[in-house]
Design a protein around this motif. Structure first.
Motif, PDB file in Angstrom:
ATOM      1  N   GLY A  89      -6.852   1.141  -5.366  1.00  0.00           N
ATOM      2  CA  GLY A  89      -5.600   0.428  -5.108  1.00  0.00           C
ATOM      3  C   GLY A  89      -5.231   0.382  -3.642  1.00  0.00           C
ATOM      4  N   LEU A  90      -6.020   1.011  -2.789  1.00  0.00           N
ATOM      5  CA  LEU A  90      -5.698   1.039  -1.355  1.00  0.00           C
ATOM      6  C   LEU A  90      -6.442  -0.014  -0.558  1.00  0.00           C
ATOM      7  CD1 LEU A  90      -5.572   4.899  -0.780  1.00  0.00           C
ATOM      8  CD2 LEU A  90      -3.717   3.326  -1.341  1.00  0.00           C
ATOM      9  N   LEU A  91      -7.160  -0.880  -1.263  1.00  0.00           N
ATOM     10  CA  LEU A  91      -7.979  -1.883  -0.571  1.00  0.00           C
ATOM     11  C   LEU A  91      -7.210  -3.193  -0.422  1.00  0.00           C
ATOM     12  CD1 LEU A  91     -11.373  -1.109  -2.374  1.00  0.00           C
ATOM     13  CD2 LEU A  91     -10.711  -0.438  -0.058  1.00  0.00           C
ATOM     14  N   LYS A 124      -7.863   4.604   4.803  1.00  0.00           N
ATOM     15  CA  LYS A 124      -8.645   4.862   3.586  1.00  0.00           C
ATOM     16  C   LYS A 124      -9.626   3.734   3.300  1.00  0.00           C
ATOM     17  CE  LYS A 124      -5.956   8.444   2.517  1.00  0.00           C
ATOM     18  NZ  LYS A 124      -6.446   9.798   2.718  1.00  0.00           N
ATOM     19  N   ASN A 125      -9.526   2.667   4.047  1.00  0.00           N
ATOM     20  CA  ASN A 125     -10.325   1.471   3.783  1.00  0.00           C
ATOM     21  C   ASN A 125     -11.508   1.411   4.749  1.00  0.00           C
ATOM     22  OD1 ASN A 125     -11.348  -1.111   3.429  1.00  0.00           O
ATOM     23  ND2 ASN A 125      -9.334  -2.023   3.080  1.00  0.00           N
ATOM     24  N   GLN A 178      -8.965   5.510  -5.201  1.00  0.00           N
ATOM     25  CA  GLN A 178      -8.433   4.799  -4.036  1.00  0.00           C
ATOM     26  C   GLN A 178      -8.622   3.284  -4.116  1.00  0.00           C
ATOM     27  OE1 GLN A 178      -9.847   6.493  -0.369  1.00  0.00           O
ATOM     28  NE2 GLN A 178      -9.438   8.583  -0.988  1.00  0.00           N
ATOM     29  N   CYS A 232      -2.595   4.275   5.372  1.00  0.00           N
ATOM     30  CA  CYS A 232      -3.203   3.598   4.214  1.00  0.00           C
ATOM     31  C   CYS A 232      -4.479   2.874   4.619  1.00  0.00           C
ATOM     32  CB  CYS A 232      -2.212   2.612   3.604  1.00  0.00           C
ATOM     33  SG  CYS A 232      -0.741   3.392   2.915  1.00  0.00           S
ATOM     34  N   LEU A 239       0.813  -1.230   0.000  1.00  0.00           N
ATOM     35  CA  LEU A 239       0.000   0.000   0.000  1.00  0.00           C
ATOM     36  C   LEU A 239       0.840   1.271   0.000  1.00  0.00           C
ATOM     37  CD1 LEU A 239      -2.590  -1.117   2.684  1.00  0.00           C
ATOM     38  CD2 LEU A 239      -2.986  -0.928   0.220  1.00  0.00           C
ATOM     39  N   GLN A 240       0.441   2.225  -0.797  1.00  0.00           N
ATOM     40  CA  GLN A 240       1.027   3.571  -0.750  1.00  0.00           C
ATOM     41  C   GLN A 240      -0.089   4.588  -1.004  1.00  0.00           C
ATOM     42  OE1 GLN A 240       3.931   4.826  -3.750  1.00  0.00           O
ATOM     43  NE2 GLN A 240       4.866   6.204  -2.264  1.00  0.00           N
ATOM     44  N   ALA A 241      -0.588   5.186   0.076  1.00  0.00           N
ATOM     45  CA  ALA A 241      -1.744   6.080  -0.041  1.00  0.00           C
ATOM     46  C   ALA A 241      -1.366   7.513  -0.346  1.00  0.00           C
ATOM     47  CB  ALA A 241      -2.556   6.046   1.255  1.00  0.00           C
TER      48      ALA A 241
END
Lengths: 386, 386, 386, 386
Positions: C85-87, B143-144, C83, B140, B25-27
């Motif tokens: 890709g952040l999951l 964001k989920n 976002q 990161c 992950l890279q937020a």
């Protein structure tokens, strides 16, 4: 109060060489149109002197309080800074009438002793804007291929010899303003600091010296630069990776200034550089920038030996702009003058060729963001001795 | 060298609760994937120890030198920071094999006395990344909407009484590291500074205290804020104008952290605030932030009286991050470790709940940009006495 | 319904060469991680088939409806596209379990005649995502200097002779889909258009032909470009002013693709160009792009004579993507499938080497923004005859 | 050529109510200062008439060719569009002298029959800029809280009844200009199109009708909007999610226009809306926008029945701006006039209250980006009949 008349008149005198449209220019959010400067400096007297201290004062226009507020949230929501160039109304003539209205209304207050500090603040404020008027104008005109001329060029500088180095010894020193004479609040209180010792150059870095840095690839070599400085310079188009207003054409260097475009004067003090460039140059030269305490101590100790202290270039220091210990901003909205900017900026000392006569002080603290270079900024080197 | 094994193992231990995808992950540009941290900390040993000091060293992969270089321009052009999350190859298994390769190759060097400083630097570097691994992961995961949980929640804090104030007297003090024990170069040289005097709070500001600031409108009142801080907070969407990871839902406050979403613990020390928020809170509270010299002096003078110095929150100071007088970075690319970042950032002192055991020091200088708040950052108040 | 099983299985088959982390990549807002594609295509069946038509359906996870909604505002606020890709959670295994859960729940519905149109829509939707999975993967991998390989390279193309030109006569033609077979709603209704006449090339433009355009300076000459195209190409760094994934190194051209980096195949059809590049090339070649009506008419008239209609490159047309006269989107949220995108995009016809078997149609309308080029896009020339 | 004198004089007449500074405003890249319009329209004659056709022509100033080139790459690199407001020099007086210089130099050419098409183009070009002068001025003045007034308000409109619907039958129609009279190249060639049939409203949508859309939440409901339109409207601050220049204050609606701020006239035709808003309104109203072919056919068929065709509002159509079949731009730089903009914009038909007398045509194609709304833009509904 004679000074009032003198400063107010001087502001108008700066506009003499200009046409109406020149007063309207805003090339970037950090510059303001000259017309706006003319109005805002009057707004300052209206807001902090007339409205609180003349109960009978009739304001010139109900919206000017909003339009010409720069950043005083305590006064109300200012008109957006980036849109100052969109105010074709009020016209320049109306703004001049506003100035006259303020000047007349100020007369009864000028000799009120209790108000002297505020009036002095207003006049020093106006002098700061006098300098900004010239630097903002230059920045805007530089976008115009016609390259307008504000005044005649001065003669080229005489050749410079290597600087002397004046020594600073380790120990307690006093920094900052004290006493009854005017100073901005950010120069106070006078306080002690520990000086580490070192030495400081007797003169500023010249264009010729910067040219060496350029020719040896200094703008392309990350090792001289702070990380943020390297990001900044790398983000500029290649032709801007040199001091602002410099241009190379057919292998000839020129600069643009108030005298229009002129061949580069090799012995003139370097001008229009950012803190990042000043810092990178110093590192490349095996030196460093002086701290503001060093600069102030040196200026006290060596008023004769140090050239170009005042009236030449604002001199970047290694010091970030922060409150002096014990600093207290004034009460009320006028306390927003300096204090809220004490973050992310670097201190410059001395004064420049655009600073009004009588506006310089050994304790004066100017401050800009480290990437900014539209002021008349240069550098003086310092170095450690051990 | 037992420490080597211990630190390297600890890095892997941090990944125990995670699945493969969690390592990728890279937020934001300022965070890095955990896999990248695992590789980069190994790259450090490869680059600064193995390549210069083991002539027979066989590199693991010819491109890793590029991929896992963080910012050392002296080593070559690093892979773009913002794209670290796009490296699905090498896989986590390959990165773990890379770590094993480095560990094996390092064995012959571990007892070489001349290399101890560099090895210690590598291990302290890795410990810094251990903390970043947790803070980056948290940022990161936040964001989920599934709000993953890394570890069990701790108990709620006991009620806090008003802080005591420890006094600091005016005079010369010594700041910085000296002696043979390890410290980063930015902690040196030890040098004198003049302390102005004042007092410092015995404990950190709590969530409940910040809640008062929020409820009294502190985030909506420009008078508490630096100008740049006010611009920053105003640029955020309204629901982010509060400490990071806080949320109000049906009038109940909660925070998100390594234990998942939890009700706000009123007596726990405030966390995840920017310098701007810390500074605004302090002004609202009629206090100020301590300078780093004050913090360091107080920590030396009052090791018992001051709570939460280490292992709790990084504590914002009023000091901008600049070189100590006489500071010299190391020669070569490793000199880029600290020096080039000495601009635009603020110093934090102490250490946090995410700092590895044994990585704290009274002279330790951490630094972040004033708007950043994804570290475990809080504040301790100071105030003038006169 | 055998097709259901076949399409769903094919989606998983595409992931065979990949590791876990490969499923997580999102290099731009317009790409999605493969894991997200796997989940979203299942979400489609859950949302439009299971929830409305199986009252007893137990949803797999209460948040998946939010996480895997792409853009259907009628269903609720989708999770932010940028976002995806952040999951890192749900994991790939959980998403595969989600797919299995959906597949099982779908069994009772598969033979329900009333639901065939919706099921067919779901399967065609999934096939569209199959193609996106490959193009998104390629776009992400291209950021990785390791240049991963998905499959073996194909043989180089045979030399191409000059294209033949097939003529189109002026008059009324019919465009669009009619009849019971599946088509997307944007292909309907079948309607009349007036064809102006002209001719269309029998084959696609090749890499060698584009190389000529490059070598003659086509990317530096504004006269071939639409104004917006010239702005776009000028905004790219110089090394990207050529088809996507092309690279020149030591005067040798190569391209990156699913077979990794390969020498440029001069006779292969040009690929990964934007509409702007296609349009500029056509103008430089003294030709133009066909309209979608021309393309469709030609494809009906000359199925034998026109090569590379399907399975090779999506072919940019001169037609902006707009509703056919009388077009009606479906009622409810599923009506957001196509209709709301009918602005600012250009139609592509045919299909590409990444399009699933059986997913091509003579009336098929694909559409992308004119600057996009990460699909397998090429061009076929047309020209006027008078 | 009397027309020349008349058009050129009319341009100056538009500036009568203005002061010097009003001529300098540029509030956005898509607007230009009036002074620039005055110069550019003269530059057009200098560049395309005087320089090629009067070998003895002495140019007024060597840099004006650069400064006042709008976008003709074939003539050289234009001065950056976004900086047009920074040209305080040349002054307005100098630009007026430039105009006089051009007018005098043009005299010998005005009766040269071969040059009539180019001169007519220059005059129509100038008329287009006459309209832009008013719309650009309005857009800039709207940023000024003083809300300047250009001219007196007109009377409120009479109440509108429901529109009549004029029917369009299916079949071949002819679209575009032919014959010797002047038209822009983008109106040619006249060609056949197939009309699908439908009906078109006899009048434009009114403010009152739009108010209903607003009050029923139309600006907050994604179902009426194209995806790009929804993104656009969502990106605006809440108070701009309504037609441009509208304001609600104490539950009273007003609009800003050339007559200053005025109460909203409910029966006046809706103005200053984007294509996205027009399209959303139409969908909400159960109708659609007409295509440009429908508009043109209806205008030919029902010149009496259709109100407000010309001189009221530019009317958004459903048609994207693309080349007519067989379209050929003129040779040379003047060919850049229209052709290179045929992408990403939407066609508007009719003309507005700001369009100069005599500048309207049934075949006229105006075009703007779908989010733009600073022109006098409105809409006429159409609908299908089956």
């Amino acid at each position: 109060m004679e000074l009032y008349q003198q400063v107010r008149t001087q502001t108008l005198a700066l506009c003499q060489p200009l046409n109406t449209a020149d007063h309207e220019l805003q090339a970037a959010e950090f510059t303001s149109p000259l017309k706006w400067h003319l109005a805002h400096t009057s707004w300052f007297f209206e807001t902090f002197l007339l409205k609180p201290h003349r109960p009978d004062y009739q304001e010139f226009h109900p919206l000017f309080g909003h339009l010409f507020n720069s950043y005083y949230n305590g006064i109300g929501q200012p008109y957006p800074r980036a849109q100052r160039g969109l105010l074709s109304r009020p016209t320049l003539d109306e703004v001049l009438a506003y100035r006259a209205h303020i000047d007349q209304a100020m007369q009864p207050l000028l000799n009120d002793a209790r108000l002297q500090p505020l009036i002095e603040l207003g006049l020093n404020h106006e002098q700061q804007h006098q300098e900004l008027m010239l630097t903002d104008l230059l920045y805007c005109w530089a976008k115009n291929p016609l390259e307008p001329v504000y005044r005649q060029a001065t003669q080229h500088s005489a050749e410079q010899t290597a600087p002397n180095w004046q020594s600073l010894t380790e120990g307690v020193t006093e920094v900052g303003h004290s006493g009854p004479a005017f100073a901005f609040d950010n120069e106070t209180p006078r306080h002690r600091q520990w000086l580490q010792g070192g030495e400081i150059a007797s003169r500023l870095v010249t264009n010729a010296e910067c040219l060496q840095f350029i020719e040896q690839g200094g703008y392309q070599q990350p090792q001289w630069w702070l990380a943020d400085g390297w990001s900044w310079i790398s983000s500029l188009p290649p032709q801007e990776r040199q001091p602002l207003y410099w241009r190379r054409h057919n292998n000839e260097w020129s600069t643009y200034g108030l005298a229009g475009r002129q061949p580069l004067d090799p012995h003139a003090p370097l001008c229009h550089i950012s803190f990042y460039e000043a810092d990178a140059y110093a590192r490349w030269a095996g030196a460093r920038l002086p701290t503001e305490a060093e600069w102030e101590s040196a200026a006290r100790l060596y008023p004769q030996q140090l050239q170009q202290l005042f009236g030449c270039r604002w001199q970047w220091t290694a010091s970030s702009y922060q409150a002096y210990p014990g600093y207290r901003p004034a009460a009320g909205a006028v306390g927003e003058y300096n204090g809220k900017f004490m973050c992310n900026q670097m201190v410059l000392r001395g004064s420049s060729c655009a600073t009004p006569e009588g506006h310089s002080r050994i304790t004066y603290r100017n401050f800009f963001y480290p990437h900014e270079r539209w002021q008349f900024t240069g550098l003086r080197l310092a170095r450690d001795t051990h």
